[in-house]
Write a protein that holds these residues in place. Structure first.
Motif, PDB file in Angstrom:
ATOM      1  N   PHE A   1       0.821  -1.209   0.000  1.00  0.00           N
ATOM      2  CA  PHE A   1       0.000   0.000   0.000  1.00  0.00           C
ATOM      3  C   PHE A   1       0.858   1.263   0.000  1.00  0.00           C
ATOM      4  CE2 PHE A   1      -3.641  -2.648   1.541  1.00  0.00           C
ATOM      5  CZ  PHE A   1      -4.494  -2.331   0.498  1.00  0.00           C
ATOM      6  N   GLY A   2       1.971   1.223   0.725  1.00  0.00           N
ATOM      7  CA  GLY A   2       2.880   2.375   0.729  1.00  0.00           C
ATOM      8  C   GLY A   2       3.477   2.620  -0.648  1.00  0.00           C
TER       9      GLY A   2
ATOM     10  N   LEU B   1       3.652   5.446  -5.933  1.00  0.00           N
ATOM     11  CA  LEU B   1       3.581   5.359  -7.387  1.00  0.00           C
ATOM     12  C   LEU B   1       2.401   6.142  -7.945  1.00  0.00           C
ATOM     13  CD1 LEU B   1       4.553   1.634  -7.995  1.00  0.00           C
ATOM     14  CD2 LEU B   1       5.891   3.662  -8.534  1.00  0.00           C
ATOM     15  N   ASN B   2       1.260   6.135  -7.247  1.00  0.00           N
ATOM     16  CA  ASN B   2       0.111   6.918  -7.695  1.00  0.00           C
ATOM     17  C   ASN B   2       0.427   8.405  -7.677  1.00  0.00           C
ATOM     18  OD1 ASN B   2      -1.574   4.802  -8.280  1.00  0.00           O
ATOM     19  ND2 ASN B   2      -2.556   4.788  -6.276  1.00  0.00           N
TER      20      ASN B   2
ATOM     21  N   ARG C   1       0.514  10.748 -10.991  1.00  0.00           N
ATOM     22  CA  ARG C   1      -0.275  11.985 -11.039  1.00  0.00           C
ATOM     23  C   ARG C   1       0.625  13.175 -11.402  1.00  0.00           C
ATOM     24  NH1 ARG C   1      -2.500  11.453  -6.143  1.00  0.00           N
ATOM     25  NH2 ARG C   1      -3.841   9.773  -6.837  1.00  0.00           N
ATOM     26  N   GLU C   2       1.801  13.194 -10.803  1.00  0.00           N
ATOM     27  CA  GLU C   2       2.763  14.264 -11.089  1.00  0.00           C
ATOM     28  C   GLU C   2       3.192  14.229 -12.557  1.00  0.00           C
ATOM     29  OE1 GLU C   2       7.097  14.921  -9.384  1.00  0.00           O
ATOM     30  OE2 GLU C   2       5.613  14.709  -7.778  1.00  0.00           O
ATOM     31  N   LEU C   3       3.454  13.038 -13.091  1.00  0.00           N
ATOM     32  CA  LEU C   3       3.842  12.912 -14.495  1.00  0.00           C
ATOM     33  C   LEU C   3       2.714  13.326 -15.431  1.00  0.00           C
ATOM     34  CD1 LEU C   3       5.835   9.559 -14.579  1.00  0.00           C
ATOM     35  CD2 LEU C   3       6.727  11.863 -14.880  1.00  0.00           C
ATOM     36  N   GLU C   4       1.477  12.978 -15.070  1.00  0.00           N
ATOM     37  CA  GLU C   4       0.338  13.376 -15.899  1.00  0.00           C
ATOM     38  C   GLU C   4       0.208  14.893 -15.954  1.00  0.00           C
ATOM     39  OE1 GLU C   4      -2.930  11.343 -14.057  1.00  0.00           O
ATOM     40  OE2 GLU C   4      -2.722   9.588 -15.346  1.00  0.00           O
ATOM     41  N   GLN C   5       0.382  15.550 -14.810  1.00  0.00           N
ATOM     42  CA  GLN C   5       0.293  17.014 -14.794  1.00  0.00           C
ATOM     43  C   GLN C   5       1.402  17.634 -15.621  1.00  0.00           C
ATOM     44  OE1 GLN C   5       0.321  17.958 -10.646  1.00  0.00           O
ATOM     45  NE2 GLN C   5      -1.840  17.428 -10.353  1.00  0.00           N
TER      46      GLN C   5
END
Length: 65
Positions: free
Chosen positions: A43-44, A49-50, A54-58
């Motif tokens: 989970f960590g 990774l999520n 998200r950072e890469l998508e932005q």
């Protein structure tokens, strides 16, 4: 020269015995703790990774504009 009993008391006899035989409860608790630790690790890593995705998508969206 030292007596054999004194040497055995100081250095042990070389025959290590476990404190007790593993019971079913010991095995179940050890397995449960292992599963909990692996689950927490997964989970960590998933959260990290999520966040990274998200950072890469932005960043990708800002480059396209």
């Amino acid at each position: 020269m030292m007596d054999a009993d004194i040497l055995a008391a100081l250095y042990g006899t070389g025959m290590k015995q476990p404190a007790h035989q593993a019971t079913l409860t010991d095995v179940i608790l050890t397995a449960a703790i292992g599963v909990l630790l692996i689950t927490a690790l997964v989970f960590g890593l998933q959260k990290c990774l999520n966040d990274y995705i998200r950072e890469l998508e932005q960043e990708y969206k800002s480059l396209i504009k």
